[in-house]
Design a protein around this motif. Structure first.
Motif, short mmCIF file in Angstrom:
data_model
loop_
_atom_site.label_atom_id
_atom_site.label_comp_id
_atom_site.label_asym_id
_atom_site.label_seq_id
_atom_site.Cartn_x
_atom_site.Cartn_y
_atom_site.Cartn_z
N ASP A 29 45.21 25.68 39.88
CA ASP A 29 46.35 25.49 38.98
C ASP A 29 46.35 26.51 37.85
N LEU A 30 45.17 26.79 37.29
CA LEU A 30 45.07 27.79 36.22
C LEU A 30 45.48 29.17 36.73
N ALA A 31 45.07 29.52 37.94
CA ALA A 31 45.45 30.81 38.52
C ALA A 31 46.95 30.89 38.74
N ARG A 32 47.54 29.82 39.28
CA ARG A 32 49.00 29.81 39.52
C ARG A 32 49.78 29.91 38.21
N ALA A 33 49.25 29.27 37.16
CA ALA A 33 49.94 29.23 35.87
C ALA A 33 49.68 30.48 35.03
N GLY A 67 52.65 36.38 39.91
CA GLY A 67 53.04 37.41 38.96
C GLY A 67 52.24 37.50 37.68
N HIS A 68 50.98 37.12 37.70
CA HIS A 68 50.16 37.12 36.49
C HIS A 68 49.18 38.29 36.48
N ALA A 69 49.66 39.44 36.02
CA ALA A 69 48.86 40.66 36.01
C ALA A 69 47.58 40.50 35.19
N SER A 70 47.65 39.82 34.06
CA SER A 70 46.44 39.67 33.23
C SER A 70 45.40 38.81 33.94
N THR A 71 45.83 37.82 34.68
CA THR A 71 44.90 36.99 35.45
C THR A 71 44.26 37.80 36.56
N VAL A 72 45.06 38.57 37.26
CA VAL A 72 44.55 39.43 38.33
C VAL A 72 43.53 40.41 37.77
#
Length: 136
Positions: A29-33, A67-72
């Motif tokens: 969930d954290l990754a998706r968010a 679409g979370h570039a900072s997470t990636v």
């Protein structure tokens, strides 16, 4: 109910199966968010950086697809496999290209993602969906 803070990763993994499963669901969930700071804290505390869901999607794949570039970036910097394919043979890069996530594509390429990995490849996906501008 949410799992304990990052300090408890080891305890949850050694605790009951239910606790470990609950923690894994929370991490997905954290990754998706795109909750980069919290997800990175869990990984830094010992959560597997290449944790996969039942479909073989890694935390990085979920972050990329949403679409979370900072997470990636945070996961790649912590050693996540940027080319790990899910059970359908899809790469994080192909997923990001499909979704038109230019920033995510750039981060993945910066961390060595292979545009020819998986099926369809990111290159094939770009051609199929008219997103050739996303790849070099």
């Amino acid at each position: 109910m949410r799992p304990e803070p990052p300090e408890a990763v080891g305890e949850a993994a050694e605790g009951t199966v239910d606790q470990a499963v609950e923690l894994a669901h929370a991490l997905f969930d954290l990754a998706r968010a795109g909750d980069t700071d919290r997800l990175a804290a869990y990984v830094d505390a010992g959560a597997p950086v290449d944790l996969t869901d039942p479909q073989g999607n890694t935390l990085l794949m979920l972050g990329a697809y949403h679409g979370h570039a900072s997470t990636v970036r945070a996961l790649a910097e912590r050693g996540a496999d940027v080319d790990r394919l899910n059970d359908r043979g899809q790469s994080p890069l192909a997923g990001a290209v499909f979704k038109g996530e230019g920033e995510v594509v750039a981060v993945l390429l910066e961390h060595g993602a292979d545009p020819d990995a998986g099926r369809p490849t990111a290159r094939e996906t770009a051609q199929l969906f008219g997103r050739g501008d996303l790849l070099p």
